[in-house]
Design an enzyme around this catalytic site. Sequence first.
Site, PDB file in Angstrom:
ATOM      1  N   ASN A   1       0.844  -1.203   0.000  1.00 31.08           N
ATOM      2  CA  ASN A   1       0.000   0.000   0.000  1.00 31.08           C
ATOM      3  C   ASN A   1       0.878   1.252   0.000  1.00 31.08           C
ATOM      4  O   ASN A   1       1.878   1.316   0.723  1.00 31.08           O
ATOM      5  CB  ASN A   1      -0.857  -0.024   1.280  1.00 31.08           C
ATOM      6  CG  ASN A   1      -1.956   1.015   1.316  1.00 31.08           C
ATOM      7  OD1 ASN A   1      -2.795   1.061   0.414  1.00 31.08           O
ATOM      8  ND2 ASN A   1      -1.970   1.842   2.355  1.00 31.08           N
TER       9      ASN A   1
ATOM     10  N   GLU B   1      -7.482   4.467   0.582  1.00 32.39           N
ATOM     11  CA  GLU B   1      -7.596   5.565   1.558  1.00 32.39           C
ATOM     12  C   GLU B   1      -8.156   6.812   0.887  1.00 32.39           C
ATOM     13  O   GLU B   1      -7.695   7.934   1.122  1.00 32.39           O
ATOM     14  CB  GLU B   1      -6.225   5.875   2.181  1.00 32.39           C
ATOM     15  CG  GLU B   1      -5.592   4.675   2.864  1.00 32.39           C
ATOM     16  CD  GLU B   1      -4.275   4.985   3.568  1.00 32.39           C
ATOM     17  OE1 GLU B   1      -3.967   6.179   3.788  1.00 32.39           O
ATOM     18  OE2 GLU B   1      -3.548   4.035   3.892  1.00 32.39           O
TER      19      GLU B   1
ATOM     20  N   ASP C   1      -9.650  10.060  -0.362  1.00 30.50           N
ATOM     21  CA  ASP C   1     -10.259  11.342   0.009  1.00 30.50           C
ATOM     22  C   ASP C   1      -9.841  12.366  -1.036  1.00 30.50           C
ATOM     23  O   ASP C   1      -8.765  12.259  -1.616  1.00 30.50           O
ATOM     24  CB  ASP C   1      -9.927  11.786   1.452  1.00 30.50           C
ATOM     25  CG  ASP C   1      -8.450  11.746   1.820  1.00 30.50           C
ATOM     26  OD1 ASP C   1      -7.588  11.799   0.926  1.00 30.50           O
ATOM     27  OD2 ASP C   1      -8.155  11.678   3.034  1.00 30.50           O
TER      28      ASP C   1
HETATM   29  C1  XIL Z   1      -3.479   8.725   9.440  1.00 27.20           C
HETATM   30  C2  XIL Z   1      -4.670   8.769  10.370  1.00 27.20           C
HETATM   31  O1  XIL Z   1      -5.813   9.092   9.603  1.00 27.20           O
HETATM   32  C3  XIL Z   1      -4.451   9.780  11.456  1.00 27.20           C
HETATM   33  O2  XIL Z   1      -5.485   9.695  12.432  1.00 27.20           O
HETATM   34  C4  XIL Z   1      -3.098   9.555  12.141  1.00 27.20           C
HETATM   35  O3  XIL Z   1      -2.858  10.591  13.057  1.00 27.20           O
HETATM   36  C5  XIL Z   1      -1.982   9.507  11.126  1.00 27.20           C
HETATM   37  O4  XIL Z   1      -2.274   8.506  10.166  1.00 27.20           O
HETATM   38  N1  XIL Z   1      -1.459   7.106   5.046  1.00 27.20           N
HETATM   39  C6  XIL Z   1      -1.788   5.984   5.797  1.00 27.20           C
HETATM   40  C7  XIL Z   1      -2.687   6.138   6.976  1.00 27.20           C
HETATM   41  O5  XIL Z   1      -1.433   4.867   5.413  1.00 27.20           O
HETATM   42  O6  XIL Z   1      -2.365   5.220   7.991  1.00 27.20           O
HETATM   43  C8  XIL Z   1      -2.644   7.538   7.521  1.00 27.20           C
HETATM   44  O7  XIL Z   1      -3.642   7.639   8.548  1.00 27.20           O
HETATM   45  C9  XIL Z   1      -2.890   8.545   6.424  1.00 27.20           C
HETATM   46  C10 XIL Z   1      -1.811   8.457   5.383  1.00 27.20           C
END
Ligand code: XIL
Length: 298
Positions: free
Chosen positions: A169, A232, A234
Amino acid sequence: GTTLGQSANERGRYFGAAITVGKMNDGTYMGIVDREFDSVVAENEMKMDATEPNQNQFNFTNGDRIVNYAIGKGKKVRGHTLAWHAQQPGWMQNMSGTALRNALINHVTRVATHYRGKIHSWDVVNEAFADGNSGGRRDSNLQRTGNDWIEAAFRAARAADPGAKLCYNDYNIDSINPKSTGVYNMVRDFKARGVPIDCVGFQSHFGTTIPGDYRSNLQRFADLGVDVQITELDIEQGSNQANAYRQVVEACLGVSRCTGITVWGVRDTDSWRTGANPLLFDGAGNKKPAYTSTLNAL
Ligand code: XIL
């Protein structure tokens, strides 16, 4: 379908969200999660610092809360993440060499064993490639244990949970660029040498627009013989967030091995990207135009 999960399911995909234990008593939040998503992932609760706060003392309390919720509701669970340079427990941060390699393999084995049979896809390794044009690995304590640390982690994960799909990932691999090509070459090498890898996760943290070669990049990875997942998602709210979300769904539906989409949070106010308003529900839990365009594209 009338929900994201149901509609994705009709297309042979899942539609998930990252959730956090701290909000599981928020009725508005859980109402949306219950209704809309057929897969969940722990936003932080299965990371290395959460699951092994002291060396060889594992804490699965919060991860289990998420898994048990999902099982109770008939939802699938993604696992995130077994190995990462960030959010390591303090004891691990200054380790090196054979001791760190052994600690890594022990961590992967113990966590994947605890959740064996309950995780549909594990992010075995997260964010191991460097940004920029090198196409190479990111420097980290894990990388300094030897370039084979990634395959060692994948082999340990396969041994511990043979039923889970094992994913690599990363972010900024959503288009065709030196970083994604570096990952592509690693996956091709793993497939050629029989290293167990089943999927690549494309984090897909986007600005206001989607890369024009998003779909073709997903396809080139799928052509290596792995599933691809949007892990992930957004998208910063700009003038056309709804259209951008539609494009993401179309890209996934356009690649037969794109097995699912996960958004990184529920409401805009739940997002780690403060001020970006990058999600499908507003702070009050109302469906945004991006929600409607996503549902309609599925
Ligand atoms: C982020 C979380 O959303 C936050 O709450 C935390 O403080 C930091 O990590 N890439 C990833 C995720 O693989 O694990 C991250 O998540 C965002 C970026």
